[in-house]
Design a protein around this motif. Structure first.
Motif, mmCIF file in Angstrom:
data_model
loop_
_atom_site.group_PDB
_atom_site.id
_atom_site.type_symbol
_atom_site.label_atom_id
_atom_site.label_comp_id
_atom_site.label_asym_id
_atom_site.label_seq_id
_atom_site.Cartn_x
_atom_site.Cartn_y
_atom_site.Cartn_z
ATOM 1 N N ARG A 1 0.847 -1.174 0.000
ATOM 2 C CA ARG A 1 0.000 0.000 0.000
ATOM 3 C C ARG A 1 0.892 1.235 0.000
ATOM 4 N NH1 ARG A 1 -5.482 0.678 1.658
ATOM 5 N NH2 ARG A 1 -5.842 2.878 1.980
ATOM 6 N N VAL A 2 0.596 2.157 -0.888
ATOM 7 C CA VAL A 2 1.347 3.406 -0.987
ATOM 8 C C VAL A 2 0.373 4.556 -0.792
ATOM 9 C CG1 VAL A 2 2.736 4.863 -2.493
ATOM 10 C CG2 VAL A 2 2.991 2.384 -2.594
ATOM 11 N N GLU A 3 0.637 5.390 0.200
ATOM 12 C CA GLU A 3 -0.203 6.561 0.456
ATOM 13 C C GLU A 3 0.240 7.708 -0.450
ATOM 14 O OE1 GLU A 3 -2.809 6.699 2.565
ATOM 15 O OE2 GLU A 3 -2.504 4.636 3.228
ATOM 16 N N VAL A 4 -0.708 8.302 -1.163
ATOM 17 C CA VAL A 4 -0.434 9.450 -2.017
ATOM 18 C C VAL A 4 -1.224 10.626 -1.462
ATOM 19 C CG1 VAL A 4 -0.551 10.388 -4.350
ATOM 20 C CG2 VAL A 4 -0.167 7.927 -4.006
ATOM 21 N N PRO A 5 -0.548 11.711 -1.082
ATOM 22 C CA PRO A 5 -1.268 12.867 -0.541
ATOM 23 C C PRO A 5 -2.196 13.492 -1.586
ATOM 24 C CG PRO A 5 1.090 13.343 -0.771
ATOM 25 C CD PRO A 5 0.882 11.917 -1.167
ATOM 26 N N ALA A 6 -3.266 14.132 -1.119
ATOM 27 C CA ALA A 6 -4.191 14.815 -2.024
ATOM 28 C C ALA A 6 -3.415 15.778 -2.909
ATOM 29 C CB ALA A 6 -5.260 15.557 -1.230
ATOM 30 N N SER A 7 -3.668 15.742 -4.192
ATOM 31 C CA SER A 7 -2.982 16.569 -5.189
ATOM 32 C C SER A 7 -1.476 16.334 -5.200
ATOM 33 C CB SER A 7 -3.270 18.059 -4.961
ATOM 34 O OG SER A 7 -4.656 18.319 -5.069
ATOM 35 N N GLY A 8 -1.039 15.207 -4.644
ATOM 36 C CA GLY A 8 0.388 14.902 -4.576
ATOM 37 C C GLY A 8 0.784 13.852 -5.590
ATOM 38 N N GLU A 9 1.994 13.398 -5.469
ATOM 39 C CA GLU A 9 2.496 12.360 -6.354
ATOM 40 C C GLU A 9 3.493 11.501 -5.609
ATOM 41 O OE1 GLU A 9 6.145 14.253 -8.801
ATOM 42 O OE2 GLU A 9 4.182 15.023 -9.374
ATOM 43 N N VAL A 10 3.715 10.315 -6.121
ATOM 44 C CA VAL A 10 4.708 9.388 -5.593
ATOM 45 C C VAL A 10 5.547 8.930 -6.777
ATOM 46 C CG1 VAL A 10 5.064 7.150 -4.496
ATOM 47 C CG2 VAL A 10 3.221 8.623 -3.709
ATOM 48 N N THR A 11 6.844 8.891 -6.600
ATOM 49 C CA THR A 11 7.743 8.504 -7.676
ATOM 50 C C THR A 11 8.349 7.142 -7.371
ATOM 51 O OG1 THR A 11 8.276 10.818 -8.090
ATOM 52 C CG2 THR A 11 9.805 9.180 -8.973
ATOM 53 N N PHE A 12 8.352 6.288 -8.365
ATOM 54 C CA PHE A 12 8.982 4.973 -8.269
ATOM 55 C C PHE A 12 10.219 4.994 -9.144
ATOM 56 C CE2 PHE A 12 4.618 4.313 -7.157
ATOM 57 C CZ PHE A 12 4.641 3.335 -6.183
ATOM 58 N N VAL A 13 11.369 4.632 -8.581
ATOM 59 C CA VAL A 13 12.623 4.627 -9.329
ATOM 60 C C VAL A 13 13.450 3.411 -8.925
ATOM 61 C CG1 VAL A 13 12.722 7.137 -9.602
ATOM 62 C CG2 VAL A 13 13.773 6.093 -7.623
ATOM 63 N N PRO A 14 14.263 2.897 -9.848
ATOM 64 C CA PRO A 14 15.134 1.771 -9.506
ATOM 65 C C PRO A 14 16.056 2.136 -8.340
ATOM 66 C CG PRO A 14 15.106 2.135 -11.878
ATOM 67 C CD PRO A 14 14.396 3.306 -11.246
ATOM 68 N N GLY A 15 16.234 1.218 -7.426
ATOM 69 C CA GLY A 15 17.121 1.432 -6.295
ATOM 70 C C GLY A 15 16.472 2.140 -5.122
ATOM 71 N N ALA A 16 15.248 2.593 -5.282
ATOM 72 C CA ALA A 16 14.514 3.256 -4.197
ATOM 73 C C ALA A 16 13.115 2.639 -4.169
ATOM 74 C CB ALA A 16 14.479 4.763 -4.429
ATOM 75 N N ARG A 17 12.090 3.463 -4.083
ATOM 76 C CA ARG A 17 10.724 2.930 -4.109
ATOM 77 C C ARG A 17 10.486 2.335 -5.490
ATOM 78 N NH1 ARG A 17 5.793 5.826 -1.466
ATOM 79 N NH2 ARG A 17 7.451 5.835 0.028
ATOM 80 N N HIS A 18 10.055 1.095 -5.511
ATOM 81 C CA HIS A 18 9.868 0.408 -6.788
ATOM 82 C C HIS A 18 8.770 -0.644 -6.658
ATOM 83 C CE1 HIS A 18 12.664 -2.133 -4.539
ATOM 84 N NE2 HIS A 18 12.187 -3.139 -5.252
#
Length: 70
Positions: A1-18
Motif C-alpha cells: 500500500r502506498v499513500e499518495v497525498p491529495a494533489s500529490g504524487e509518488v515517484t517509483f525509481v530503480p534502487g529506491a521505491r519500486h
C-alpha cells in the motif's frame, strides 16, 4: 500500500521505491512496453506502461515507467 497525498504524487525509481512484478510472460524482452493497471483504494484504475530494461547489474530484467495512459 502506498499513500499518495491529495494533489500529490509518488515517484517509483530503480534502487529506491519500486514495484516488483510477478508472473511476467517469459516472451517479454528488453525494450518492450508492458501495460500495467494500478487499482486504487477508491475503486478507480490507473493505467500506465513500463518499458522492459535489463537491470544495471545485469542480474535480471527491470521495468522503467514510460507514460501514464490516464
Amino acid at each position: 500500500r502506498v499513500e499518495v497525498p491529495a494533489s500529490g504524487e509518488v515517484t517509483f525509481v530503480p534502487g529506491a521505491r519500486h514495484l516488483m512484478l510477478f508472473d511476467v510472460p517469459e516472451n517479454v524482452r528488453s525494450g518492450a512496453d508492458l501495460p500495467l493497471t494500478f487499482r486504487l483504494a477508491d475503486g478507480r484504475a490507473l493505467r500506465a506502461q513500463a518499458r522492459v530494461a535489463v537491470t544495471p547489474a545485469g542480474t535480471g530484467t527491470g521495468f522503467l515507467p514510460t507514460r501514464d495512459m490516464g
